[in-house]
Design a protein around this motif. Structure first.
Motif, PDB file in Angstrom:
ATOM      1  N   ALA A   3      -1.226   2.315   4.825  1.00  0.00           N
ATOM      2  CA  ALA A   3      -1.227   0.843   5.698  1.00  0.00           C
ATOM      3  C   ALA A   3      -2.622   0.458   5.397  1.00  0.00           C
ATOM      4  O   ALA A   3      -2.359  -1.182   5.378  1.00  0.00           O
ATOM      5  N   ALA A   4      -3.371   0.871   5.613  1.00  0.00           N
ATOM      6  CA  ALA A   4      -4.937   0.401   5.483  1.00  0.00           C
ATOM      7  C   ALA A   4      -5.298   0.077   3.390  1.00  0.00           C
ATOM      8  O   ALA A   4      -5.590  -1.496   3.508  1.00  0.00           O
TER       9      ALA A   4
ATOM     10  N   MET B 193      -4.693  -5.192   1.164  1.00  0.00           N
ATOM     11  CA  MET B 193      -4.882  -5.980  -0.296  1.00  0.00           C
ATOM     12  C   MET B 193      -4.617  -7.804   0.314  1.00  0.00           C
ATOM     13  O   MET B 193      -4.793  -8.405  -0.507  1.00  0.00           O
ATOM     14  N   ALA B 194      -4.338  -7.662   1.604  1.00  0.00           N
ATOM     15  CA  ALA B 194      -3.825  -9.089   2.113  1.00  0.00           C
ATOM     16  C   ALA B 194      -4.876  -9.723   3.326  1.00  0.00           C
ATOM     17  O   ALA B 194      -4.545 -10.655   2.840  1.00  0.00           O
TER      18      ALA B 194
ATOM     19  N   GLU C 211      -0.654   5.087  13.399  1.00  0.00           N
ATOM     20  CA  GLU C 211      -1.446   5.491  12.354  1.00  0.00           C
ATOM     21  C   GLU C 211      -1.863   4.349  11.580  1.00  0.00           C
ATOM     22  O   GLU C 211      -2.420   4.140   9.955  1.00  0.00           O
ATOM     23  N   VAL C 212      -0.827   3.322  11.956  1.00  0.00           N
ATOM     24  CA  VAL C 212      -1.245   1.840  11.063  1.00  0.00           C
ATOM     25  C   VAL C 212      -1.778   0.889  11.358  1.00  0.00           C
ATOM     26  O   VAL C 212      -2.438   0.030  11.087  1.00  0.00           O
TER      27      VAL C 212
ATOM     28  N   GLY D  71       0.406  -1.685  -0.046  1.00  0.00           N
ATOM     29  CA  GLY D  71       0.002   0.448  -0.213  1.00  0.00           C
ATOM     30  C   GLY D  71       0.587   1.110   0.190  1.00  0.00           C
ATOM     31  O   GLY D  71       1.946   1.057   1.188  1.00  0.00           O
ATOM     32  N   GLN D  72       0.409   2.388  -0.668  1.00  0.00           N
ATOM     33  CA  GLN D  72       1.347   3.653  -0.930  1.00  0.00           C
ATOM     34  C   GLN D  72       0.501   4.343  -1.168  1.00  0.00           C
ATOM     35  O   GLN D  72      -0.927   4.364  -1.164  1.00  0.00           O
ATOM     36  N   ALA D  73       0.716   5.701  -0.324  1.00  0.00           N
ATOM     37  CA  ALA D  73      -0.468   6.975   0.419  1.00  0.00           C
ATOM     38  C   ALA D  73       1.127   8.147   0.309  1.00  0.00           C
ATOM     39  O   ALA D  73       1.829   8.106   0.711  1.00  0.00           O
TER      40      ALA D  73
END
Lengths: 115, 393
Positions: free
Chosen positions: B268-269, B274-275, B301-302, B244-246
């Protein structure tokens, strides 16, 4: 020579940006040059600050005050801070001055003092 | 998309290395090929941030692929600041998952000690906004310091909590032979004793010397492969299950809530989504503690601990994030203890997680670790990549 730092107001929705960006963050609609330059207010409140001791080589001083200020119109700006005893929330006023010398180049930016 | 597995890993010592950058990238790659028992590589991604500026070398991937005699395999550099490593792994996953390649090597490397500490700080400061931050003398430590002051004010985090992260991670590093810092520290020595201000001076108030990661040279490698190849390789099956990327605003002052790291939360979300997993499934994590405050904030945050009350520093107080705790964070020593060769860090985080999920981490092994997570933080939180790994057999 008087110098000014500007916020950028979207001509479509009026949203203010600082620093400049090419597409409005609020309406996502405009294009290059569809912003009006609006001078930033000089007064505001100190949001947070630091005194930094490990500085880039251009700065020949033992330490440097830095802060983020929320200006009267709600826009936030990062600048240098010349206040003896900074406190979160204190009133500050900014001046546009030389903030960095890179060889023969002088760079202008905002320096904040106690209001 | 096809599932993607990590079939081989390798790492150099993180320290001052006296050999060339291309060899810092190639050495862990050779280790990873040996680890996997597999030498047919379809493509190479090299994660690096500063070769052009710091080492006067461009086109690093072409140098590395030739050093390894892997030509004519394709090769390129992935640069995403201090998140280059996880970005390169994400790119590798895309290449294998899409079916374009079966085996992709991702090696991260940086040689920062070629310049002195001030020049290294200046090099990293070029990540900041050129007109709104950089010209003022803003560095990453000063951005982190201003963030820390707000976090302390809002959530009651103190210098003692920051010191607890430093002690935990730097002492974890004592069990990692590849880690840069091999010096035991204590709260007494860096905070409470009469000598503490000399031992541990301010870098950018309220952050002190021991709140900041060291400047390191180092390289790390993972080899990603399709399931078919992974089943031929006789290594434990570790799947890269989520990426995940943001991104967030370039200038830190533009963020609506200045104590949020939204890109961390969003990356993280996406990775967990995806997993098909949640933060509570994670057994071991490597978070990007370039500054001690970041481990505390990222842990919230994660999604490991609630952010509302600032639970991250309370979990730290309770020892939950120590090896042996409920959710060990940075058993490798993290960036703080292992070191932070910027382009290599994201790959080194993945290296540690694979090591842990295989059960090969020796004295710092987290018991029965099946799900691992990494957070690689670029800029000051303006480009973040999170990875989720699962042990399958």
């Amino acid at each position: 020579m008087s110098r000014e730092i500007y916020a950028y107001k979207c001509r479509k929705c009026g949203h203010l940006h600082y620093p400049y960006r090419m597409v409005c963050r609020n309406c996502g609609e405009n294009e290059h040059n569809e912003f009006d330059q609006v001078p930033l207010p000089k007064r505001g409140k100190l949001l947070t600050w630091t005194r930094a001791y490990s500085l880039p080589a251009d700065f020949e001083v033992p330490s440097l005050g830095l802060g983020i200020v929320e200006l009267e119109n709600g826009i936030r700006i990062t600048g240098q801070l010349r206040v003896d005893d900074p406190k979160i929330g204190m009133d500050v006023r900014g001046e546009v001055e030389i903030v960095r010398r890179e060889g023969y180049d002088e760079r202008y930016g905002m320096i904040f003092y106690e209001a | 998309m096809r599932p993607v597995y990590v079939i081989g890993i390798g790492i150099t010592s993180f320290t001052r290395l006296e050999y060339p950058l291309s060899e810092i990238a190639a050495y862990p790659a050779m280790m990873a090929m040996k680890d996997a028992g597999w030498k047919e590589i379809d493509h190479l991604y090299v994660a690096n941030m500063g070769s052009g500026r710091v080492n006067h070398q461009t086109g690093l991937a072409s140098a590395v692929v030739d050093t390894l005699s892997l030509t004519p395999a394709g090769a390129e550099v992935i640069e995403n600041g201090p998140a280059s490593g996880a970005s390169a792994i994400k790119t590798g996953l895309m290449a294998v998952a899409s079916g374009l390649h079966d085996v992709v090597m991702v090696t991260g490397a940086e040689r920062m000690r070629e310049v002195n500490n001030l020049e290294a700080t200046e090099f990293i400061a070029t990540l900041t906004h050129p007109l709104a931050e950089y010209i003022y003398g803003v560095t990453l430590p000063s951005l982190a310091a201003m963030f820390t002051r707000l976090y302390m004010e809002k959530y009651g985090v103190t210098e003692r909590h920051l010191a607890m992260v430093a002690v935990k991670n730097q002492n974890n590093a004592l069990l990692n032979e590849f880690a840069h810092l091999q010096q035991e520290i204590s709260i007494e020595g860096i905070l409470d004793s009469p000598e503490a201000m000399t031992n541990n001076p301010y870098v950018a108030e309220p952050l002190r010397f021991f709140d900041c990661c060291p400047v390191s040279d180092g390289g790390a490698c993972v080899i990603l492969a399709s399931e078919e190849v992974a089943r031929k390789v006789e290594r434990p099956l570790v799947r890269l299950a989520g990426v995940g990327q943001a991104t967030d605003t370039h200038a830190v002052h533009e963020r609506e809530e200045p104590t949020d790291l939204l890109a961390v939360r969003r990356a993280a979300a996406k990775s967990f989504g995806m997993a098909g997993l949640t933060p509570s499934d994670v057994d071991v994590a490597e978070l990007h503690d370039a500054f001690t405050i970041l481990e505390i904030v990222e842990s919230e945050e994660v999604g490991f601990f609630p952010k509302g009350e600032g639970e991250g520093h309370l979990a730290l107080e309770r020892g939950e994030t120590a090896v042996g705790g409920k959710l060990p964070i940075n058993p490798s020593g993290g960036l703080k203890g292992r070191g932070h060769p910027v382009g290599a860090t994201g790959v080194a985080q993945a290296h540690e997680i694979v090591h842990q999920l295989r059960g090969e981490a020796g004295e710092r092994q987290v018991n029965d670790a099946k799900v691992g997570f990494t957070c690689n933080f670029g800029g000051f939180g303006n480009n973040v990549v999170c990875l989720t790994f699962v042990r399958e057999n």
